[in-house]
Write a protein that holds these residues in place. Structure first.
Motif, mmCIF file in Angstrom:
data_model
loop_
_atom_site.group_PDB
_atom_site.id
_atom_site.type_symbol
_atom_site.label_atom_id
_atom_site.label_comp_id
_atom_site.label_asym_id
_atom_site.label_seq_id
_atom_site.Cartn_x
_atom_site.Cartn_y
_atom_site.Cartn_z
ATOM 1 N N PRO A 92 0.877 -1.176 0.000
ATOM 2 C CA PRO A 92 0.000 0.000 0.000
ATOM 3 C C PRO A 92 0.911 1.222 0.000
ATOM 4 C CG PRO A 92 -0.527 -1.522 1.803
ATOM 5 C CD PRO A 92 0.782 -1.954 1.242
ATOM 6 N N VAL A 93 0.472 2.299 -0.607
ATOM 7 C CA VAL A 93 1.323 3.480 -0.748
ATOM 8 C C VAL A 93 0.815 4.626 0.123
ATOM 9 C CG1 VAL A 93 2.197 5.232 -2.355
ATOM 10 C CG2 VAL A 93 2.039 2.831 -3.072
ATOM 11 N N ALA A 94 1.700 5.154 0.948
ATOM 12 C CA ALA A 94 1.406 6.338 1.747
ATOM 13 C C ALA A 94 1.659 7.576 0.887
ATOM 14 C CB ALA A 94 2.292 6.369 2.991
ATOM 15 N N PHE A 95 0.697 8.494 0.885
ATOM 16 C CA PHE A 95 0.821 9.707 0.069
ATOM 17 C C PHE A 95 0.424 10.923 0.900
ATOM 18 C CE2 PHE A 95 -1.202 12.971 -2.537
ATOM 19 C CZ PHE A 95 -0.156 13.268 -3.401
ATOM 20 N N ARG A 96 1.151 12.012 0.696
ATOM 21 C CA ARG A 96 0.844 13.254 1.417
ATOM 22 C C ARG A 96 1.081 14.475 0.544
ATOM 23 N NH1 ARG A 96 -0.023 14.722 6.600
ATOM 24 N NH2 ARG A 96 0.367 16.889 7.115
ATOM 25 N N PHE A 97 0.193 15.457 0.672
ATOM 26 C CA PHE A 97 0.378 16.782 0.095
ATOM 27 C C PHE A 97 1.127 17.618 1.134
ATOM 28 C CE2 PHE A 97 -3.666 15.258 -1.681
ATOM 29 C CZ PHE A 97 -3.519 15.525 -3.039
ATOM 30 N N ALA A 98 2.354 18.017 0.851
ATOM 31 C CA ALA A 98 3.090 18.901 1.758
ATOM 32 C C ALA A 98 2.846 20.339 1.325
ATOM 33 C CB ALA A 98 4.579 18.580 1.724
ATOM 34 N N THR A 99 2.408 21.172 2.248
ATOM 35 C CA THR A 99 2.095 22.558 1.907
ATOM 36 C C THR A 99 3.313 23.474 1.982
ATOM 37 O OG1 THR A 99 1.490 23.057 4.199
ATOM 38 C CG2 THR A 99 -0.264 22.268 2.733
ATOM 39 N N LYS A 100 4.360 22.992 2.653
ATOM 40 C CA LYS A 100 5.584 23.784 2.773
ATOM 41 C C LYS A 100 6.774 22.857 2.980
ATOM 42 C CE LYS A 100 4.307 24.485 7.609
ATOM 43 N NZ LYS A 100 3.965 25.484 8.644
ATOM 44 N N LYS A 101 7.962 23.387 2.776
ATOM 45 C CA LYS A 101 9.191 22.593 2.853
ATOM 46 C C LYS A 101 9.358 21.939 4.218
ATOM 47 C CE LYS A 101 14.168 22.971 1.976
ATOM 48 N NZ LYS A 101 15.269 23.886 1.568
ATOM 49 N N GLU A 102 8.923 22.615 5.261
ATOM 50 C CA GLU A 102 9.124 22.117 6.623
ATOM 51 C C GLU A 102 8.342 20.841 6.908
ATOM 52 O OE1 GLU A 102 10.557 26.033 6.224
ATOM 53 O OE2 GLU A 102 8.538 25.269 5.789
ATOM 54 N N GLU A 103 7.374 20.518 6.075
ATOM 55 C CA GLU A 103 6.593 19.295 6.280
ATOM 56 C C GLU A 103 7.297 18.056 5.753
ATOM 57 O OE1 GLU A 103 2.550 19.495 4.933
ATOM 58 O OE2 GLU A 103 2.261 21.503 5.736
ATOM 59 N N ILE A 104 8.388 18.246 5.022
ATOM 60 C CA ILE A 104 9.139 17.109 4.500
ATOM 61 C C ILE A 104 10.075 16.597 5.597
ATOM 62 C CG2 ILE A 104 10.757 16.326 2.730
ATOM 63 C CD1 ILE A 104 9.740 18.641 0.975
ATOM 64 N N PRO A 105 9.983 15.309 5.957
ATOM 65 C CA PRO A 105 10.840 14.778 7.031
ATOM 66 C C PRO A 105 12.320 14.954 6.712
ATOM 67 C CG PRO A 105 9.067 13.241 6.529
ATOM 68 C CD PRO A 105 9.025 14.301 5.468
ATOM 69 N N ALA A 106 13.094 15.212 7.723
ATOM 70 C CA ALA A 106 14.540 15.371 7.561
ATOM 71 C C ALA A 106 15.139 14.093 6.975
ATOM 72 C CB ALA A 106 15.186 15.672 8.910
ATOM 73 N N GLY A 107 16.003 14.273 5.992
ATOM 74 C CA GLY A 107 16.670 13.140 5.377
ATOM 75 C C GLY A 107 15.904 12.498 4.231
ATOM 76 N N MET A 108 14.666 12.914 4.011
ATOM 77 C CA MET A 108 13.882 12.355 2.911
ATOM 78 C C MET A 108 14.385 12.942 1.594
ATOM 79 S SD MET A 108 9.737 12.145 2.713
ATOM 80 C CE MET A 108 8.909 11.229 1.435
ATOM 81 N N GLU A 109 14.664 12.092 0.627
ATOM 82 C CA GLU A 109 15.289 12.523 -0.614
ATOM 83 C C GLU A 109 14.284 12.968 -1.665
ATOM 84 O OE1 GLU A 109 17.885 9.497 -2.036
ATOM 85 O OE2 GLU A 109 19.293 9.702 -0.369
ATOM 86 N N LYS A 110 14.694 13.942 -2.460
ATOM 87 C CA LYS A 110 13.918 14.386 -3.611
ATOM 88 C C LYS A 110 14.179 13.429 -4.769
ATOM 89 C CE LYS A 110 13.471 18.507 -6.608
ATOM 90 N NZ LYS A 110 14.076 18.016 -7.865
ATOM 91 N N ILE A 111 13.132 13.056 -5.476
ATOM 92 C CA ILE A 111 13.301 12.166 -6.614
ATOM 93 C C ILE A 111 14.215 12.833 -7.643
ATOM 94 C CG2 ILE A 111 11.265 12.992 -7.872
ATOM 95 C CD1 ILE A 111 10.772 10.041 -8.684
#
Length: 237
Positions: free
Chosen positions: A28-47
């Motif tokens: 199953p795939v977890a998906f989220r709309f992040a409204t700002k940069k700060e919502e991206i977990p630390a260390g999570m990579e950009k595709i």
């Protein structure tokens, strides 16, 4: 992980239940709309490439990839628009885009469809986040299931287990993974089934015998508990 929900959800356990009782191929795939940069977990990579949203879902589902994407990573304009990353293009707005693809009798019939496609406002979304549910470093807003019609039957029964009623699926055969099961599910807080559009079937590995479902993440605890009961019921196939 800092929780964005008041009630904690064990996503690893939920994923295990979904995989087991739905006989899933992939996660199953977890998906989220992040409204700002700060919502991206630390260390999570950009595709590191530009592909379609449905292909990104496929990477999380089939390869276990965890990543986020910005507007410039989204290849499909329709998907980027419905997810709130980009303004709608003029050809999509007028109906000419799908008309030229041969999907509608006229530009008018196409526009009547586009006008009802679920979408977030442009600028509402800073980034889209993806992960297999069992390893998600963020609280998803939508959980995507790609599975057989039999699995969708069990999910529909599970969603009606407590209160009963009817399921009103809404789709149009276009923008299945972006609009139908991400944007729409997020905006109205209801599960939605979709058939998978030509693009998602071509680019994200959705097979002929599979469908797509979007589940509001808040419903996971209730849905997975019901699934265990429904799947073991005497009348179940």
């Amino acid at each position: 992980m800092t929780s964005a929900m008041k009630i904690q959800i064990n996503y690893t356990e939920a994923a295990e239940v979904l995989k087991k009782y739905l006989k899933l191929r992939g996660s199953p795939v977890a998906f989220r709309f992040a409204t700002k940069k700060e919502e991206i977990p630390a260390g999570m990579e950009k595709i590191d490439k530009t592909i379609r949203h449905c292909s990104m879902v496929g990477l999380a589902r089939n390869e276990g990839r965890i990543f986020y994407a910005l507007a410039d990573n989204h290849e499909c304009n329709g998907g980027a628009w419905s997810l709130g990353l980009r303004e709608i293009t003029e050809t999509l707005k007028t109906g000419d885009f799908y008309f030229r693809l041969g999907k509608f009798e006229s530009a008018g019939s196409c526009k009547r469809t586009i006008d009802r496609v679920a979408h977030l406002n442009c600028g509402d979304t800073y980034a889209t986040l993806y992960a297999p549910l069992e390893k998600t470093p963020f609280d998803p807003q939508v959980v995507l299931i790609v599975a057989s019609p039999w699995a969708m039957l069990k999910l529909s029964q599970s969603s009606l287990f407590r209160l009963g009623g009817r399921i009103n699926a809404e789709f149009a055969g276009i923008q299945s993974v972006c609009a139908d099961t991400c944007a729409q599910t997020y905006l109205n807080g209801k599960i939605n089934f979709s058939l998978g559009c030509d693009g998602s079937r071509k680019f994200s590995g959705i097979e002929d015998g599979e469908m797509v479902m979007g589940i509001p993440a808040e419903l996971l605890p209730e849905l997975t508990e019901a699934l265990k009961i429904v799947a073991a019921a005497p009348g179940s196939k």
